[in-house]
Enzyme design. Sequence first.
Site, PDB file in Angstrom:
ATOM      1  N   GLU A   1      -3.723   7.417   9.162  1.00  0.00           N
ATOM      2  CA  GLU A   1      -2.267   7.345   9.407  1.00  0.00           C
ATOM      3  C   GLU A   1      -1.954   7.861  10.819  1.00  0.00           C
ATOM      4  O   GLU A   1      -1.142   7.289  11.541  1.00  0.00           O
ATOM      5  CB  GLU A   1      -1.511   8.206   8.376  1.00  0.00           C
ATOM      6  CG  GLU A   1      -1.510   7.650   6.961  1.00  0.00           C
ATOM      7  CD  GLU A   1      -0.465   6.566   6.734  1.00  0.00           C
ATOM      8  OE1 GLU A   1       0.570   6.571   7.426  1.00  0.00           O
ATOM      9  OE2 GLU A   1      -0.686   5.710   5.857  1.00  0.00           O
ATOM     10  N   CYS A  47      -4.590  -1.708  -1.865  1.00  0.00           N
ATOM     11  CA  CYS A  47      -4.820  -0.284  -2.102  1.00  0.00           C
ATOM     12  C   CYS A  47      -5.786  -0.160  -3.279  1.00  0.00           C
ATOM     13  O   CYS A  47      -5.482  -0.645  -4.374  1.00  0.00           O
ATOM     14  CB  CYS A  47      -3.485   0.383  -2.423  1.00  0.00           C
ATOM     15  SG  CYS A  47      -3.639   2.095  -2.960  1.00  0.00           S
ATOM     16  N   ASN A  48      -6.939   0.454  -3.030  1.00  0.00           N
ATOM     17  CA  ASN A  48      -7.921   0.619  -4.105  1.00  0.00           C
ATOM     18  C   ASN A  48      -7.402   1.551  -5.191  1.00  0.00           C
ATOM     19  O   ASN A  48      -7.605   1.315  -6.385  1.00  0.00           O
ATOM     20  CB  ASN A  48      -9.220   1.221  -3.552  1.00  0.00           C
ATOM     21  CG  ASN A  48      -9.928   0.286  -2.594  1.00  0.00           C
ATOM     22  OD1 ASN A  48     -10.833  -0.437  -2.972  1.00  0.00           O
ATOM     23  ND2 ASN A  48      -9.511   0.292  -1.329  1.00  0.00           N
ATOM     24  N   THR A  49      -6.719   2.610  -4.769  1.00  0.00           N
ATOM     25  CA  THR A  49      -6.231   3.617  -5.710  1.00  0.00           C
ATOM     26  C   THR A  49      -5.268   2.998  -6.715  1.00  0.00           C
ATOM     27  O   THR A  49      -5.317   3.304  -7.911  1.00  0.00           O
ATOM     28  CB  THR A  49      -5.536   4.761  -4.936  1.00  0.00           C
ATOM     29  OG1 THR A  49      -6.380   5.150  -3.856  1.00  0.00           O
ATOM     30  CG2 THR A  49      -5.246   5.947  -5.825  1.00  0.00           C
ATOM     31  N   TYR A  79      -1.322   8.310  -2.576  1.00  0.00           N
ATOM     32  CA  TYR A  79      -1.560   7.803  -3.925  1.00  0.00           C
ATOM     33  C   TYR A  79      -2.806   8.432  -4.546  1.00  0.00           C
ATOM     34  O   TYR A  79      -2.908   8.516  -5.769  1.00  0.00           O
ATOM     35  CB  TYR A  79      -1.735   6.278  -3.883  1.00  0.00           C
ATOM     36  CG  TYR A  79      -0.445   5.490  -4.008  1.00  0.00           C
ATOM     37  CD1 TYR A  79       0.801   6.111  -3.991  1.00  0.00           C
ATOM     38  CD2 TYR A  79      -0.483   4.107  -4.149  1.00  0.00           C
ATOM     39  CE1 TYR A  79       1.959   5.376  -4.103  1.00  0.00           C
ATOM     40  CE2 TYR A  79       0.677   3.365  -4.284  1.00  0.00           C
ATOM     41  CZ  TYR A  79       1.905   3.996  -4.255  1.00  0.00           C
ATOM     42  OH  TYR A  79       3.053   3.261  -4.388  1.00  0.00           O
ATOM     43  N   GLY A  80      -3.737   8.832  -3.697  1.00  0.00           N
ATOM     44  CA  GLY A  80      -4.992   9.394  -4.198  1.00  0.00           C
ATOM     45  C   GLY A  80      -4.828  10.723  -4.909  1.00  0.00           C
ATOM     46  O   GLY A  80      -5.785  11.236  -5.492  1.00  0.00           O
ATOM     47  N   CYS A  94     -11.314   2.706   0.456  1.00  0.00           N
ATOM     48  CA  CYS A  94      -9.876   2.947   0.624  1.00  0.00           C
ATOM     49  C   CYS A  94      -9.486   2.096   1.810  1.00  0.00           C
ATOM     50  O   CYS A  94     -10.195   2.062   2.825  1.00  0.00           O
ATOM     51  CB  CYS A  94      -9.614   4.423   0.913  1.00  0.00           C
ATOM     52  SG  CYS A  94      -7.948   4.755   1.528  1.00  0.00           S
ATOM     53  N   THR A  95      -8.357   1.387   1.690  1.00  0.00           N
ATOM     54  CA  THR A  95      -8.009   0.420   2.737  1.00  0.00           C
ATOM     55  C   THR A  95      -7.625   1.090   4.057  1.00  0.00           C
ATOM     56  O   THR A  95      -7.547   0.421   5.090  1.00  0.00           O
ATOM     57  CB  THR A  95      -6.864  -0.491   2.257  1.00  0.00           C
ATOM     58  OG1 THR A  95      -5.763   0.336   1.827  1.00  0.00           O
ATOM     59  CG2 THR A  95      -7.320  -1.383   1.117  1.00  0.00           C
ATOM     60  N   HIS A  96      -7.375   2.390   4.027  1.00  0.00           N
ATOM     61  CA  HIS A  96      -7.128   3.098   5.292  1.00  0.00           C
ATOM     62  C   HIS A  96      -8.394   3.197   6.148  1.00  0.00           C
ATOM     63  O   HIS A  96      -8.301   3.305   7.369  1.00  0.00           O
ATOM     64  CB  HIS A  96      -6.629   4.523   5.016  1.00  0.00           C
ATOM     65  CG  HIS A  96      -5.168   4.624   4.690  1.00  0.00           C
ATOM     66  ND1 HIS A  96      -4.645   4.219   3.490  1.00  0.00           N
ATOM     67  CD2 HIS A  96      -4.123   5.092   5.421  1.00  0.00           C
ATOM     68  CE1 HIS A  96      -3.336   4.440   3.483  1.00  0.00           C
ATOM     69  NE2 HIS A  96      -2.990   4.973   4.648  1.00  0.00           N
ATOM     70  N   ASP A 101       0.869  -1.198   0.000  1.00  0.00           N
ATOM     71  CA  ASP A 101       0.000   0.000   0.000  1.00  0.00           C
ATOM     72  C   ASP A 101       0.896   1.236   0.000  1.00  0.00           C
ATOM     73  O   ASP A 101       2.120   1.136   0.093  1.00  0.00           O
ATOM     74  CB  ASP A 101      -0.924  -0.023   1.235  1.00  0.00           C
ATOM     75  CG  ASP A 101      -1.967   1.099   1.214  1.00  0.00           C
ATOM     76  OD1 ASP A 101      -2.309   1.590   0.126  1.00  0.00           O
ATOM     77  OD2 ASP A 101      -2.430   1.494   2.296  1.00  0.00           O
ATOM     78  N   SER A 102       0.254   2.406  -0.071  1.00  0.00           N
ATOM     79  CA  SER A 102       0.990   3.663   0.019  1.00  0.00           C
ATOM     80  C   SER A 102       1.361   3.978   1.462  1.00  0.00           C
ATOM     81  O   SER A 102       2.240   4.805   1.721  1.00  0.00           O
ATOM     82  CB  SER A 102       0.116   4.803  -0.498  1.00  0.00           C
ATOM     83  OG  SER A 102      -1.042   4.904   0.328  1.00  0.00           O
TER      84      SER A 102
HETATM   85  N1  DGL Z   1      -4.935   2.999   1.001  1.00  0.00           N
HETATM   86  C1  DGL Z   1      -5.060   3.457  -0.301  1.00  0.00           C
HETATM   87  C2  DGL Z   1      -6.345   3.046  -0.981  1.00  0.00           C
HETATM   88  O1  DGL Z   1      -6.915   2.047  -0.658  1.00  0.00           O
HETATM   89  C3  DGL Z   1      -4.559   4.807  -0.741  1.00  0.00           C
HETATM   90  C4  DGL Z   1      -4.436   5.969   0.160  1.00  0.00           C
HETATM   91  C5  DGL Z   1      -3.615   7.091  -0.471  1.00  0.00           C
HETATM   92  O2  DGL Z   1      -2.386   6.976  -0.472  1.00  0.00           O
HETATM   93  O3  DGL Z   1      -4.204   8.064  -0.985  1.00  0.00           O
HETATM   94  O4  DGL Z   1      -6.793   3.673  -1.901  1.00  0.00           O
END
Ligand code: DGL
Length: 269
Positions: free
Chosen positions: A156, A79-81, A47-48, A187-189, A15-16
């Site tokens: 985070e 990571c979805n992005t 990443y978004g 988003c996995t966060h 992931d990011s």
């Molecule tokens: N956790 C990531 C996701 O699922 C990306 C978060 C990011 O870096 O913007 O999209």
Amino acid sequence: MDTSINSVPKVLVFDSGVGGLSVYQQIEQRYPYFDYVYLFDNEAYPYGELAEAILIERVVSLVTNIVAQQQVDMVVIACNTASTIVLPYLRQQLSIPVVGVVPAIKPAAQLSKQAIGLIATPATIQRPYTHQLIDQFSPDTEVKLLGSTRLVTIAEEKLRGQSADLNELQVILQPLLGSIDVAVLGCTHFPLLKQEIQQVFGDGVRLVDSGEAIAKRVGGLLKAKVQHESATKRHAIYSSATPWEGMALDKGVANFGFSPVQPLHFQGV
Ligand code: DGL
């Protein structure tokens, strides 16, 4: 693809940032006897908000390098992005299975009787792939889109021991309040903030994410033959740059069973 492995399979979770830990947690709960390596590209976080070409280049380069270095058996792009754009490029380069995570629109549409809220990064809500998912799986139920990078950063911060401010969450989620009955944590966060998000929405909104489905997929693909206890094992976690509040982060990742974060080094890179 069917990968039968005689020794303990090694799974890379990528992931990011720390969001992929929510996916790792689901996989590890089912398969505690696997070996795990976690890599996060904090150098390019978030990443978004990253241009697609740069995102593709970074993910392909980092993942193919660590797969070679660590002899990984399976990659999980948690990571979805990244998954909504990078998977075909990565699969072209790797001969091991690559599993991605995309917003859980399908289960959400099965649950919703009103409207769905998709909460994701600004990039994910714009991706053609996401809109294909919506057209395919939720043709009759409206999907309201909410992109937020701040929400990612709050996750985070939480992992580093700071509690999330519910008033701030309320302001971020305001556009969806009162108008949806299912929210997709795209988003996995965000599963790391599940309790707080649920508190803001109240009990009338069901939260869904893709973590459990990914865990099932990983197990199905690996078909591991060896199952032994490794409860005391500390898994390795790497970052592409020095993380902020590193000591607090080390404490946070220790709760997930990881040793302190190590900088990533590739020979000749
Ligand atoms: N956790 C990531 C996701 O699922 C990306 C978060 C990011 O870096 O913007 O999209």
